[in-house]
Motif scaffolding. Structure first.
Motif, PDB file in Angstrom:
ATOM      1  N   ASP A  74       0.865  -1.170   0.000  1.00 55.27           N
ATOM      2  CA  ASP A  74       0.000   0.000   0.000  1.00 55.27           C
ATOM      3  C   ASP A  74       0.904   1.223   0.000  1.00 55.27           C
ATOM      4  O   ASP A  74       1.422   1.622   1.043  1.00 55.27           O
ATOM      5  N   GLY A  75       1.154   1.779  -1.175  1.00 52.08           N
ATOM      6  CA  GLY A  75       2.048   2.918  -1.286  1.00 52.08           C
ATOM      7  C   GLY A  75       2.759   2.924  -2.622  1.00 52.08           C
ATOM      8  O   GLY A  75       2.352   2.239  -3.561  1.00 52.08           O
ATOM      9  N   PHE A  76       3.836   3.667  -2.685  1.00 52.26           N
ATOM     10  CA  PHE A  76       4.584   3.838  -3.931  1.00 52.26           C
ATOM     11  C   PHE A  76       5.934   3.127  -3.884  1.00 52.26           C
ATOM     12  O   PHE A  76       6.532   2.981  -2.822  1.00 52.26           O
ATOM     13  N   VAL A  77       6.412   2.756  -5.061  1.00 52.56           N
ATOM     14  CA  VAL A  77       7.756   2.206  -5.199  1.00 52.56           C
ATOM     15  C   VAL A  77       8.771   3.345  -5.204  1.00 52.56           C
ATOM     16  O   VAL A  77       9.806   3.273  -4.542  1.00 52.56           O
ATOM     17  N   TYR A  78       8.470   4.398  -5.943  1.00 55.32           N
ATOM     18  CA  TYR A  78       9.353   5.569  -6.030  1.00 55.32           C
ATOM     19  C   TYR A  78       8.562   6.819  -5.638  1.00 55.32           C
ATOM     20  O   TYR A  78       7.386   6.931  -5.958  1.00 55.32           O
ATOM     21  N   VAL A  79       9.242   7.765  -5.002  1.00 53.59           N
ATOM     22  CA  VAL A  79       8.552   8.977  -4.565  1.00 53.59           C
ATOM     23  C   VAL A  79       8.845  10.188  -5.446  1.00 53.59           C
ATOM     24  O   VAL A  79       8.290  11.255  -5.224  1.00 53.59           O
ATOM     25  N   ASP A  80       9.722  10.016  -6.438  1.00 50.22           N
ATOM     26  CA  ASP A  80       9.896  11.094  -7.411  1.00 50.22           C
ATOM     27  C   ASP A  80      10.319  10.509  -8.763  1.00 50.22           C
ATOM     28  O   ASP A  80      10.618   9.316  -8.870  1.00 50.22           O
ATOM     29  N   ASN A  81      10.304  11.343  -9.780  1.00 50.01           N
ATOM     30  CA  ASN A  81      10.601  10.895 -11.143  1.00 50.01           C
ATOM     31  C   ASN A  81      12.066  10.524 -11.345  1.00 50.01           C
ATOM     32  O   ASN A  81      12.426   9.929 -12.363  1.00 50.01           O
ATOM     33  N   ASP A  82      12.925  10.853 -10.387  1.00 48.03           N
ATOM     34  CA  ASP A  82      14.338  10.473 -10.444  1.00 48.03           C
ATOM     35  C   ASP A  82      14.591   9.148  -9.734  1.00 48.03           C
ATOM     36  O   ASP A  82      15.742   8.801  -9.452  1.00 48.03           O
ATOM     37  N   GLN A  83      13.540   8.434  -9.432  1.00 51.96           N
ATOM     38  CA  GLN A  83      13.573   7.115  -8.796  1.00 51.96           C
ATOM     39  C   GLN A  83      14.110   7.143  -7.358  1.00 51.96           C
ATOM     40  O   GLN A  83      14.775   6.208  -6.918  1.00 51.96           O
ATOM     41  N   LYS A  84      13.787   8.210  -6.630  1.00 52.91           N
ATOM     42  CA  LYS A  84      14.087   8.199  -5.203  1.00 52.91           C
ATOM     43  C   LYS A  84      13.228   7.113  -4.564  1.00 52.91           C
ATOM     44  O   LYS A  84      12.017   7.050  -4.792  1.00 52.91           O
ATOM     45  N   ALA A  85      13.866   6.267  -3.790  1.00 53.44           N
ATOM     46  CA  ALA A  85      13.193   5.095  -3.242  1.00 53.44           C
ATOM     47  C   ALA A  85      12.060   5.459  -2.297  1.00 53.44           C
ATOM     48  O   ALA A  85      12.223   6.279  -1.394  1.00 53.44           O
ATOM     49  N   GLY A  86      10.922   4.826  -2.543  1.00 49.41           N
ATOM     50  CA  GLY A  86       9.792   4.854  -1.631  1.00 49.41           C
ATOM     51  C   GLY A  86       9.720   3.504  -0.934  1.00 49.41           C
ATOM     52  O   GLY A  86      10.645   2.685  -1.043  1.00 49.41           O
ATOM     53  N   LEU A  87       8.636   3.241  -0.254  1.00 49.32           N
ATOM     54  CA  LEU A  87       8.479   1.989   0.486  1.00 49.32           C
ATOM     55  C   LEU A  87       8.753   0.768  -0.396  1.00 49.32           C
ATOM     56  O   LEU A  87       9.479  -0.141  -0.004  1.00 49.32           O
TER      57      LEU A  87
END
Length: 166
Positions: A74-87
């Motif tokens: 439940d959430g995102f893989v990346y938090v920005d378009n530069d592939q900053k890691a999300g959960l």
């Protein structure tokens, strides 16, 4: 086997729930697993994974990782378009990049639009936001799109949400 995971937070602990299923079209899970975590990190803006990832890893101790095909969070893989890691990416890395991760979010995140596919299900006008790592975004979106259920949230993911809050 596929695993969908969600975590619910109480004031003094967390409850992580996983639904294991084999087929994208299933309306009932093969198994439901639960873990209660007492030492939970406080929410840190911009670093949600620091709170959620340890809960997920605790739940995964109950899973035969050898037979696990992918994980839905439940959430995102990346938090920005530069592939900053999300959960999702942090989980992928924690699992040695061996198990694909699909992120399913209910709300958009403005900075990662290039790495997300919006899908609508049923008659809902409100989309779900799909992201992935280790599996193509198109396959991920298609799989979530085609899960059982007539509403915005697939039946199994709705069931997971309800079970987590129970």
């Amino acid at each position: 086997m596929k695993l969908a995971i969600d975590v619910y937070y109480y004031p003094d602990r967390a409850k992580a729930v996983g639904i294991l299923f084999e087929n994208w079209k299933q309306s009932e899970p093969d198994e439901i697993i639960t873990a209660f975590i007492s030492d939970v990190a406080k929410y840190e803006p911009g670093s949600f994974y620091k709170r959620e990832l340890p809960c997920i890893l605790e739940l995964l101790k109950q899973v035969d990782m050898f037979n696990l095909e992918l994980i839905i969070v439940d959430g995102f893989v990346y938090v920005d378009n530069d592939q900053k890691a999300g959960l999702g990416k942090h989980l992928f890395d924690a699992l040695n990049e061996e198990i694909p991760i699909i992120g399913v979010a209910k709300n958009p995140f403005a900075k990662n639009k290039k790495l997300v596919r919006e899908i609508t299900r049923g008659e809902s006008k409100k989309p779900l936001y799909i992201s992935s790592v280790g599996i193509s975004i198109l396959d991920s979106a298609s799989n979530i799109q085609n899960m059982q259920g007539d509403f915005r949230m697939p039946t199994l993911l709705k069931m997971l949400d309800q079970e987590t809050k129970r």
